[in-house]
Structure formats: C-alpha cells, structure tokens
Design an enzyme around this catalytic site. Structure first.
Site, PDB file in Angstrom:
ATOM      1  CE  LYS A   1     -60.603  -8.347 -18.099  1.00 49.32           C
ATOM      2  NZ  LYS A   1     -60.167  -9.187 -16.982  1.00 49.32           N
TER       3      LYS A   1
ATOM      4  CG  HIS B   1     -59.446 -13.403 -11.237  1.00 48.40           C
ATOM      5  ND1 HIS B   1     -60.385 -13.975 -12.071  1.00 48.40           N
ATOM      6  CD2 HIS B   1     -58.520 -12.828 -12.055  1.00 48.40           C
ATOM      7  CE1 HIS B   1     -60.033 -13.744 -13.337  1.00 48.40           C
ATOM      8  NE2 HIS B   1     -58.912 -13.060 -13.346  1.00 48.40           N
TER       9      HIS B   1
ATOM     10  CG  ASP C   1     -49.138   3.954 -43.187  1.00 50.69           C
ATOM     11  OD1 ASP C   1     -49.614   4.168 -42.072  1.00 50.69           O
ATOM     12  OD2 ASP C   1     -48.141   4.550 -43.646  1.00 50.69           O
TER      13      ASP C   1
HETATM   14  C1  LIG Z   1     -60.801 -10.434 -16.923  1.00 53.45           C
HETATM   15  C2  LIG Z   1     -61.437 -10.986 -15.738  1.00 53.45           C
HETATM   16  C3  LIG Z   1     -62.422 -11.979 -15.827  1.00 53.45           C
HETATM   17  C4  LIG Z   1     -62.750 -12.685 -17.118  1.00 53.45           C
HETATM   18  O1  LIG Z   1     -61.709 -13.569 -17.430  1.00 53.45           O
HETATM   19  P1  LIG Z   1     -61.706 -14.414 -18.792  1.00 53.45           P
HETATM   20  O2  LIG Z   1     -60.506 -15.271 -18.687  1.00 53.45           O
HETATM   21  O3  LIG Z   1     -61.609 -13.407 -19.881  1.00 53.45           O
HETATM   22  O4  LIG Z   1     -62.982 -15.153 -18.808  1.00 53.45           O
HETATM   23  C5  LIG Z   1     -63.078 -12.352 -14.674  1.00 53.45           C
HETATM   24  N1  LIG Z   1     -62.758 -11.783 -13.489  1.00 53.45           N
HETATM   25  C6  LIG Z   1     -61.796 -10.850 -13.367  1.00 53.45           C
HETATM   26  C7  LIG Z   1     -61.486 -10.295 -12.036  1.00 53.45           C
HETATM   27  C8  LIG Z   1     -61.083 -10.429 -14.484  1.00 53.45           C
HETATM   28  O5  LIG Z   1     -60.121  -9.524 -14.344  1.00 53.45           O
END
Ligand SMILES: *Cc1c(COP(=O)(O)O)cnc(C)c1O
Length: 378
Positions: free
Chosen positions: A39, A169, A316
């Site tokens: 991402k 998450h 700059d």
């Molecule tokens: C960004 C993200 C990850 C990866 O997380 P890291 O801490 O960079 O490994 C995994 N799952 C979701 C939903 C994320 O937004």
C-alpha cells in the site's frame, strides 16, 4: 554499488534487500502464505517494483489499501492473488472485480454492493470478511458479525460471492506482551468459528510484520507483513531479525567552500564557525523530504564518515561541516541508508523526530526526487 552519476535527490531501492526480507518473513511463517503489503506506493519504494520482487521471493499474494492501487498493479501485469481492503461509499467495484481483485467487506451494505456489482458483471467476487477485534478502525463490530456472516453465506449460495478469508488487524503487535494481542486473538478465533458455523470455509489472516516476527501462534493460514518487507524492524527490542533496509536516500555535493571564523551559515544564522572550516553544499532540503526540524540535529555520510549538517535545512539546500577535510563537488552524500557503512538510518531520523520509520519512508518520494532501482535483476 554506487554509480558514478551525481544525483540531486535520489531514492535508491534495493530489490535484493526486498527479496531477502520476504525470504526471512516467509521462513518465519513457514506453513502460512505470505501476503506482502505494498500500500501507499509500496511504503514509498514503488508498488510495482516491490510487488514483483516480493513475488519472485516467494510471496503468495499482494495486498493494497486502495482500489486504484490494485487496478494499477493489474495494469502493470501483476497476475498474482491481490487483495484490497479500503474503499469509500460510492466507489465503483467493477474495475477491481473485472481484474479479479479480492475485496474486503466489513458491513452488510458493503457485502451487498460488491455482490450486486459481481452479479451485474456475471462474476464471482472473492471476499475477505473483516472482523473488528479491537482496533476499532475498519472491520465489522462483533455484535453485527453473525448478521454479516449469515448474509455472506446467502450471497455465496446465490453464486456471486466466494468468502475466501476471515481477517482482522492488531492494534499493539509491536508492544511485546501487550494484553490486547491475546484479547484480539480470542475474539478473532470466536469470529472464525461463527463463520464456520454459517457454513463458510475461509482461511484466516491476522499477523502484521510485528506478529510475523514475534507471534508464531498467530500466523494462521496467511500473514500480512508490510514494514519488515522494506527492511525496517517494527520490534527491534526483540533482537536482530536480519532484515535489510531497502531504501537509501542520497544526493551529492554541488559546491564546496572555505569560510573564515565568525561566518554564520544558512537562514537565521543559527550556526557560526569558530575557526576556518570547509563547507559542502548539498542540493536537497525540506521540499525533498529532509525535515526542517532536523536542522542542527542531523548528520550525513560524506567522504568516508558522518558529518554534521550545520545551520537550518532550507527548502532546497543544506550545508555540511567538513572541518579541514577536502571533499569534492560531485561526491556522494548519503542522507540515510541501511546503516552498514555507518550512515544514518530512517529509524534514526524517526527517533530524532519522535515518529516511526514507517512515516519517514512513505513520505520520501516527491516530485523532484528520483527513484532508482538497484539489485541483481533490477
Ligand atoms: C499496513 C497494514 C499491514 C502491514 O502492517 P506492517 O506493520 O507494516 O507490517 C497489514 N494489514 C493491514 C490491514 C494494514 O493496514
């Protein structure tokens, strides 16, 4: 490694380091599939560059946040399984579905919109149902989960949806032993069981980089590392995981001069030479991602050692103190890199600024900054 071409402001992306890091993570999560998260322009490293390197190194899937990022990867020829989890009301799912992009659903409304678009296109949408286990960001609240899985099972029976995963998450995976981790895992297992009860047969994925490195019990069938793929360790307190930072930010000396004792440098004259010294001008500044708040608090790697930046960082330009050493116009300047030679790292910038290395690397690629891919098959 370093080419002879003098750069104004360049991000060197080492795809060998990315491949190495994916290998480290895949070995840690042996038995699970690795979905590499690219991402936000591959955390500033380049979405397509990183996706290709990750797939070569054994990643089984790619993940992005935004629909446009997913479609761009397909248009660049990435055919691997690809998941996308963030969209806004009114977004058109058709391009992503036509490209076979797997989508996340956190609500019945989202599920129905995706299923309706899939039906119109005569396609089957592959869905990851997201349960909110305590991050309180996206994801379906626990109270609404039974309704979502029952609706998903109906949509699956109707033939326009296939539920491929249940996912969530973590909020505090980088704080080892934080009680929320086990709490989220418990809720996650419960939500998965409810999905099974509804007749769904999904896989599970929960682990970000920190959990890949420290919580093997939470790898399930798939893991989702992001930051560690880029060689930045989210849990350095856990020891050295053998990751290699993939981004080097470099420039070169554009002018050198000697100034007399008593001369002051840059806007505001915040630094004054107390003896005659050599100075090197480097043509990068805060418009190129060097935070102005690092004025007087940063150094760069130049001509074999670290040297302090003196005076204010300008839009700059910045000025490096070279004492009596002779440096030459065109000499390479490393603002941050892997740290192998003793140069500063993105993690050091982050510590100095009171932020995280994620924010440093994702903010570096800007209009005047070039990006050069290096590595064996770059
Ligand atoms: C960004 C993200 C990850 C990866 O997380 P890291 O801490 O960079 O490994 C995994 N799952 C979701 C939903 C994320 O937004």
């Amino acid at each position: 490694m370093s080419d002879q071409h003098a750069h104004r402001a360049d991000l060197r992306i080492d795809v060998d380091a990315i491949r190495h890091n994916v290998g480290v993570l895949a070995a840690r999560a042996a038995g699970a599939r690795t979905m590499v998260i690219v991402k936000s322009d591959g955390y500033g490293h380049g979405t397509v560059t990183v996706a290709r390197a990750a797939l070569e190194a054994g990643a089984g899937q790619i993940g992005v946040a935004a629909l446009g990022e997913a479609v761009a990867l397909r248009e660049a020829g990435i055919t691997a399984p690809l998941m996308c989890w963030l969209y806004s009301r009114g977004d058109d799912f058709a391009p992503a579905l036509r490209h076979g992009v797997e989508l996340s659903a956190s609500s019945v409304r989202g599920l129905r919109e995706i299923a309706a678009t899939a039906a119109e296109l005569g396609l089957v949408a592959r869905l990851h149902l997201k349960i909110d286990t305590g991050l309180c960001r996206s994801g379906c609240p626990e109270a609404e989960w039974p309704n979502l899985v029952d609706e998903a099972a109906k949509a699956e029976a109707d033939g326009h949806v296939e539920v491929v995963a249940v996912w969530s998450h973590l909020a505090c995976a980088d704080e080892l032993g934080h009680p929320s981790i086990d709490n989220q895992a418990l809720r996650f297992r419960r939500a998965y069981e409810r999905a099974r009860t509804a007749g769904l047969g999904p896989i599970r994925h929960l682990a970000n980089s920190a959990a890949v490195l420290t919580r093997p019990d939470l790898h399930f069938e798939m893991v989702r590392p992001g930051i560690a793929v880029y060689g930045l360790d989210p849990v350095p307190q856990d020891g050295d995981h053998g990751l290699r930072p993939a981004m080097t930010f470099r420039s070169s000396v554009s002018l050198t001069k000697r100034v007399a004792a008593g001369e002051s440098v840059s806007y505001g004259h915040t630094w004054t030479a107390d003896r005659p010294v050599n100075l090197a001008l480097v043509p990068v500044g805060y418009a190129d991602g060097v935070p102005r708040t690092l004025s007087g608090r940063m150094s760069v790697w130049l001509a074999g050692r670290r040297r302090p930046v003196v005076g204010r960082v300008c839009m700059d330009q910045l000025v490096v103190l070279c004492d009596d050493d002779v440096v030459r116009e065109g000499d390479e300047v490393i603002l941050f890199g892997p740290g192998d030679r003793g140069e500063p790292t993105a993690a050091e910038w982050a510590d100095e600024l009171g932020t995280i290395h994620y924010e440093i690397v994702t903010g570096m690629y800007r209009p005047r900054v070039t990006r050069t891919v290096v590595g064996e098959r770059a």
